[in-house]
Scaffold this motif. Structure first.
Motif, mmCIF file in Angstrom:
data_model
loop_
_atom_site.group_PDB
_atom_site.id
_atom_site.type_symbol
_atom_site.label_atom_id
_atom_site.label_comp_id
_atom_site.label_asym_id
_atom_site.label_seq_id
_atom_site.Cartn_x
_atom_site.Cartn_y
_atom_site.Cartn_z
ATOM 1 N N ALA A 71 27.087 36.701 69.697
ATOM 2 C CA ALA A 71 26.837 38.138 69.570
ATOM 3 C C ALA A 71 26.005 38.486 68.347
ATOM 4 O O ALA A 71 25.494 39.600 68.247
ATOM 5 N N VAL A 72 25.847 37.534 67.416
ATOM 6 C CA VAL A 72 25.142 37.852 66.164
ATOM 7 C C VAL A 72 24.001 36.891 65.849
ATOM 8 O O VAL A 72 23.208 37.140 64.944
ATOM 9 N N LEU A 73 23.902 35.783 66.562
ATOM 10 C CA LEU A 73 22.895 34.776 66.223
ATOM 11 C C LEU A 73 21.498 35.259 66.606
ATOM 12 O O LEU A 73 21.195 35.478 67.776
ATOM 13 N N THR A 74 20.624 35.405 65.620
ATOM 14 C CA THR A 74 19.236 35.783 65.879
ATOM 15 C C THR A 74 18.377 34.529 66.004
ATOM 16 O O THR A 74 18.792 33.434 65.605
ATOM 17 N N PHE A 75 17.181 34.723 66.515
ATOM 18 C CA PHE A 75 16.280 33.575 66.633
ATOM 19 C C PHE A 75 15.948 33.024 65.250
ATOM 20 O O PHE A 75 15.817 31.813 65.083
ATOM 21 N N THR A 76 15.831 33.900 64.256
ATOM 22 C CA THR A 76 15.587 33.435 62.889
ATOM 23 C C THR A 76 16.718 32.535 62.410
ATOM 24 O O THR A 76 16.485 31.490 61.789
ATOM 25 N N SER A 96 20.931 35.345 72.453
ATOM 26 C CA SER A 96 21.576 35.600 73.744
ATOM 27 C C SER A 96 20.772 36.555 74.613
ATOM 28 O O SER A 96 20.969 36.609 75.828
ATOM 29 N N ALA A 97 19.837 37.316 74.002
ATOM 30 C CA ALA A 97 19.052 38.295 74.764
ATOM 31 C C ALA A 97 17.694 37.758 75.187
ATOM 32 O O ALA A 97 16.941 38.441 75.884
ATOM 33 N N ILE A 98 17.367 36.544 74.767
ATOM 34 C CA ILE A 98 16.057 35.962 75.095
ATOM 35 C C ILE A 98 16.156 35.197 76.409
ATOM 36 O O ILE A 98 17.034 34.344 76.579
ATOM 37 N N SER A 99 15.244 35.475 77.336
ATOM 38 C CA SER A 99 15.284 34.841 78.657
ATOM 39 C C SER A 99 14.082 33.935 78.863
ATOM 40 O O SER A 99 13.058 34.059 78.173
ATOM 41 N N GLY A 100 14.199 33.054 79.844
ATOM 42 C CA GLY A 100 13.109 32.155 80.174
ATOM 43 C C GLY A 100 11.840 32.884 80.575
ATOM 44 O O GLY A 100 10.748 32.590 80.054
ATOM 45 N N LYS A 136 23.093 27.274 76.442
ATOM 46 C CA LYS A 136 21.912 26.492 76.802
ATOM 47 C C LYS A 136 20.944 27.376 77.579
ATOM 48 O O LYS A 136 21.349 28.233 78.367
ATOM 49 N N LEU A 137 19.647 27.157 77.358
ATOM 50 C CA LEU A 137 18.635 27.958 78.037
ATOM 51 C C LEU A 137 17.677 27.056 78.790
ATOM 52 O O LEU A 137 17.131 26.095 78.240
ATOM 53 N N SER A 138 17.481 27.353 80.059
ATOM 54 C CA SER A 138 16.519 26.622 80.881
ATOM 55 C C SER A 138 15.257 27.467 81.009
ATOM 56 O O SER A 138 15.323 28.645 81.350
ATOM 57 N N ILE A 139 14.120 26.867 80.693
ATOM 58 C CA ILE A 139 12.844 27.583 80.751
ATOM 59 C C ILE A 139 11.910 26.835 81.695
ATOM 60 O O ILE A 139 11.665 25.639 81.520
ATOM 61 N N LYS A 140 11.391 27.512 82.679
ATOM 62 C CA LYS A 140 10.466 26.887 83.621
ATOM 63 C C LYS A 140 9.145 26.603 82.914
ATOM 64 O O LYS A 140 8.542 27.474 82.297
ATOM 65 N N ARG A 141 8.699 25.380 82.997
ATOM 66 C CA ARG A 141 7.439 24.990 82.361
ATOM 67 C C ARG A 141 6.254 25.498 83.171
ATOM 68 O O ARG A 141 6.348 25.710 84.380
#
Length: 323
Positions: free
Chosen positions: A55-60, A89-93, A135-140
């Motif tokens: 809930a608090v972890l930023t990308f930085t 948590s708010a960043i999507s593929g 874990k985040l899955s990102i389509k290449r």
């Protein structure tokens, strides 16, 4: 509410949440600024205690963890500018793919994958391993298939060695065979000394490599070739000081023999993998073990540690030469 105290001119603070005391430095001598910094820190810790780190972890924050672990930060600056304050948590593929096109307009898919997709996935999944994110899955991005580069083969090597020996260049025949049958890089072959070789046991030790030192097995033909050049140089096995010397010798033999031109990498390391996997069906793990591949990128992203046996090398490279 935080408590404040000074160390020199700098304000420090502390607060307690759920029985755990937290301390920090405001890195400022201004009391009001210090109060604001402490309040934000306390709010973050309190929110994490209630809702979890996600809930608090930023990308930085995630990038800081990643770099503190000694990971590669080459492509992170533009990503920090784009996503720095966002919660992981708010960043999507799909959002990452869109950002890649914005950050590098007109770039090739390979560039977008290398400089955005791969580092974003690495940073976020590193945080996930620390139980601070999902874990985040990102389509290449789809990359164009490159034309298959030429590779050394048993037949090419046979013709090359025959021509080299006719030209009275047995050391060139030997180093070509060594690179092809062991996946040694040309720089590793140049550095090989007689102290690193045991012809009786049919093994050599590559002690100065790009990755990790490793043992390689020598076929009977390789042992014979090495024994025949034993007197040419008391120290260096192949009597070659550098890759430039090897290139000139190999190019000379290729030209005289009328063979398809191959680089030292194509006839050696690339030829080894091609011979093992594509032509003989050896599994990727065994190939990576014998060839010293540490990363999974080139050999279906697999590397297996262990003390391999020599049977597979004799089976693939130790076949009797065709008449």
């Amino acid at each position: 509410m935080p408590n404040f105290y000074k160390r020199g001119d700098i304000w420090h603070y502390s607060f307690t949440i759920d029985g755990v005391r937290h301390r920090g430095s405001s890195k400022t001598a201004e009391k009001r600024v210090a109060e604001d910094i402490a309040a934000k820190h306390e709010t973050r810790v309190r929110r994490a205690a209630v809702h979890g780190e996600e809930a608090v972890l930023t990308f930085t924050d995630a990038v800081g963890m990643y770099l503190d672990a000694g990971r590669d930060g080459r492509f992170l600056a533009p990503l920090l500018k784009k996503f720095g304050k966002r919660l992981v948590s708010a960043i999507s593929g799909p959002e990452i793919r869109k950002a890649a096109l914005e950050i590098y307009p007109g770039a090739a898919p390979a560039t977008l994958n290398r400089q955005v997709v791969t580092p974003m996935r690495a940073v976020i999944n590193h945080a996930a391993d620390a139980k601070k994110a999902q874990k985040l899955s990102i389509k290449r991005f789809k990359e164009e298939t490159k034309a298959r580069r030429p590779a050394g083969s048993a037949d090419w090597l046979k013709d090359f060695c025959k021509a080299a020996k006719k030209l009275d260049m047995p050391e060139t025949a030997a180093i070509a065979r060594f690179m092809f049958e062991t996946a040694a890089r040309v720089s590793e072959a140049c550095r090989l000394t007689w102290d690193d070789v045991n012809l009786q046991l049919g093994v050599a030790f590559l002690t100065k490599t790009k990755t990790e030192p490793r043992k390689v097995f020598l076929t009977r033909a390789m042992v014979v070739d090495m024994a025949n050049i034993r007197s040419m140089n008391p120290t260096l096995v192949f009597a070659a000081a550098n890759r430039s010397t090897v290139k000139k010798r190999i190019d000379k033999v290729i030209e005289k023999a009328g063979l398809p031109r191959l680089t030292s990498h194509e006839l050696g390391r690339h030829g080894f993998a091609t011979e093992m996997i594509r032509r003989n069906g050896v599994d990727v793990a065994t190939t990576g073990d014998h060839g010293g591949w540490k990363s999974r990128r080139l050999l279906i992203e697999t590397y297996v540690e262990g003390d391999a046996d020599r049977e597979v090398i004799d089976r693939v490279f130790g076949k009797k030469e065709r008449p």
